[in-house]
Design a protein around this motif. Structure first.
Motif, PDB file in Angstrom:
ATOM      1  N   ALA A 277      25.622 -20.157 -22.185  1.00 16.08           N
ATOM      2  CA  ALA A 277      25.631 -19.325 -23.388  1.00 16.08           C
ATOM      3  C   ALA A 277      25.766 -17.847 -23.027  1.00 16.08           C
ATOM      4  O   ALA A 277      26.547 -17.101 -23.649  1.00 16.08           O
ATOM      5  CB  ALA A 277      24.367 -19.564 -24.206  1.00 16.08           C
ATOM      6  N   ILE A 278      25.034 -17.387 -22.016  1.00 16.78           N
ATOM      7  CA  ILE A 278      25.120 -15.985 -21.599  1.00 16.78           C
ATOM      8  C   ILE A 278      26.493 -15.695 -21.023  1.00 16.78           C
ATOM      9  O   ILE A 278      27.092 -14.648 -21.284  1.00 16.78           O
ATOM     10  CB  ILE A 278      24.007 -15.660 -20.580  1.00 16.78           C
ATOM     11  N   ALA A 279      27.019 -16.636 -20.239  1.00 14.09           N
ATOM     12  CA  ALA A 279      28.353 -16.440 -19.658  1.00 14.09           C
ATOM     13  C   ALA A 279      29.403 -16.281 -20.760  1.00 14.09           C
ATOM     14  O   ALA A 279      30.330 -15.464 -20.635  1.00 14.09           O
ATOM     15  CB  ALA A 279      28.699 -17.609 -18.747  1.00 14.09           C
TER      16      ALA A 279
ATOM     17  N   ILE B  82      32.640 -19.379 -14.541  1.00 13.94           N
ATOM     18  CA  ILE B  82      31.417 -20.010 -14.041  1.00 13.94           C
ATOM     19  C   ILE B  82      31.339 -21.431 -14.577  1.00 13.94           C
ATOM     20  O   ILE B  82      31.361 -21.647 -15.791  1.00 13.94           O
ATOM     21  CB  ILE B  82      30.161 -19.220 -14.460  1.00 13.94           C
ATOM     22  N   SER B  83      31.238 -22.392 -13.684  1.00 15.22           N
ATOM     23  CA  SER B  83      30.997 -23.782 -14.071  1.00 15.22           C
ATOM     24  C   SER B  83      29.608 -24.185 -13.615  1.00 15.22           C
ATOM     25  O   SER B  83      29.027 -23.561 -12.718  1.00 15.22           O
ATOM     26  CB  SER B  83      32.055 -24.708 -13.458  1.00 15.22           C
ATOM     27  N   THR B  84      29.053 -25.207 -14.231  1.00 18.68           N
ATOM     28  CA  THR B  84      27.686 -25.624 -13.921  1.00 18.68           C
ATOM     29  C   THR B  84      27.666 -27.070 -13.445  1.00 18.68           C
ATOM     30  O   THR B  84      28.474 -27.896 -13.878  1.00 18.68           O
ATOM     31  CB  THR B  84      26.763 -25.475 -15.138  1.00 18.68           C
ATOM     32  N   VAL B  85      26.721 -27.353 -12.568  1.00 18.69           N
ATOM     33  CA  VAL B  85      26.489 -28.704 -12.070  1.00 18.69           C
ATOM     34  C   VAL B  85      24.996 -28.967 -12.134  1.00 18.69           C
ATOM     35  O   VAL B  85      24.208 -28.240 -11.505  1.00 18.69           O
ATOM     36  CB  VAL B  85      26.986 -28.881 -10.617  1.00 18.69           C
ATOM     37  N   GLN B  86      24.584 -29.957 -12.912  1.00 17.55           N
ATOM     38  CA  GLN B  86      23.178 -30.330 -12.957  1.00 17.55           C
ATOM     39  C   GLN B  86      22.912 -31.313 -11.826  1.00 17.55           C
ATOM     40  O   GLN B  86      23.492 -32.398 -11.774  1.00 17.55           O
ATOM     41  CB  GLN B  86      22.813 -30.960 -14.300  1.00 17.55           C
TER      42      GLN B  86
END
Length: 297
Positions: free
Chosen positions: A108-110, A119-123
């Motif tokens: 959300a901030i990105a 920016i990608s995310t990995v949980q």
């Protein structure tokens, strides 16, 4: 003081700024607690922005060619990811964290800052395994490595997953931040010092010299440096940061501080108190980071 809790026997990552459970197996916080911690981490990153910029600049001196893939290890809400995305505008930044709510906040901030496509995310739980993200040129582990249950195993995995010549930056809070004057106007002078002594005995913010561990994993040490800040008066927002960190530390202090110190602490945390930390104008900010830069040969 800071909300960085002591390592759990199977610990996960604290958060960047040093208060998190980003990668491991700490007890799962409720949504409310996770939101409160996320806000505190963002506030810390905002207040320490100039210091963190210095750290990133120093790391960049060791990177060499602009990296194509940058990984934020135990990213939390992503202040490090955003710093790195701005520093390396052509890089793919991958933020790894075990907390879905923090990664959602990161995304959300990105989006609001125009970085969503960068920016990608990995949980992932880094106590289980290193995720498949492809070769890495720059790894960033800010206040996260000491929260992993098996950091030496993680370092070996990181070494195997980095391109030759790749760099890993390990960042740790060198000591718990200090906010209070020696005499706060109630109780005995030296309250903050005694609080820190209790937290040190409880192993808050405990970590080893990462140099030998990095070398054992196959890295070559490229540099080590301490960065510090001392601001008088403290920057705006420091009162909220101090209040939040004292609140999170209070359970660890209860039963270990003298009765008069606990009473003074309650005065500091009572929002309507004349000497409440939220409203004090005599706060200072003393904080620092120690950084190791290590290269894969």
């Amino acid at each position: 003081m800071t909300p960085h809790a002591p390592p759990h026997p199977a610990a996960g990552h604290r958060d960047h700024s040093g208060h998190q459970d980003h990668s491991g197996k700490h007890a799962h916080p409720g949504q409310h607690d996770d939101d409160g911690l996320a806000e505190l981490l963002e506030l810390e990153a905002e207040i320490l922005g100039p210091l963190l910029d210095e750290v990133v600049g120093w790391v960049a001196q060791h990177v060499g060619e602009a990296p194509r893939t940058v990984v934020d290890i135990g990213a939390g809400t992503g202040p490090g990811s955003r710093l790195l995305a701005r520093r390396y505008p052509s890089a793919r930044v991958v933020a790894i964290d075990r907390s879905a709510p923090r990664l959602e906040r990161l995304r959300a901030i990105a989006r609001t800052q125009g970085l969503a496509d960068r920016i990608s995310t990995v949980q992932a739980d880094l106590d289980d395994a290193w995720p498949e993200i492809g070769p890495v040129e720059l790894g960033w582990a800010a206040a996260s490595l000491h929260e992993v249950a098996a950091p030496d195993r993680l370092l070996r995995d990181l070494h195997a997953g980095m391109r030759p010549g790749g760099l890993l930056a390990v960042v740790e809070m060198d000591a718990l931040p200090r906010f209070l004057p020696e005499d706060i106007g109630t109780g005995r002078p030296g309250l903050e010092r005694r609080c820190h002594e209790v937290l040190a005995r409880a192993h808050w913010n405990a970590y080893p010299d990462w140099g030998p561990h990095l070398q054992e994993a196959g890295f070559r040490i490229a540099g080590r440096r301490r960065f510090g800040v001392e601001a008088r008066p403290a920057p705006p927002g420091t009162g909220r940061w101090a209040h939040g960190t004292l609140q999170r530390a209070r359970p660890a202090l209860t039963g270990h501080l003298a009765a008069d110190d606990l009473l003074a602490l309650e005065h500091l945390l009572a929002e309507d108190s004349a000497g409440a930390v939220l409203h004090r104008e005599d706060l200072v900010l003393r904080a620092g980071r120690t950084v190791w830069a290590a290269r894969r040969a």
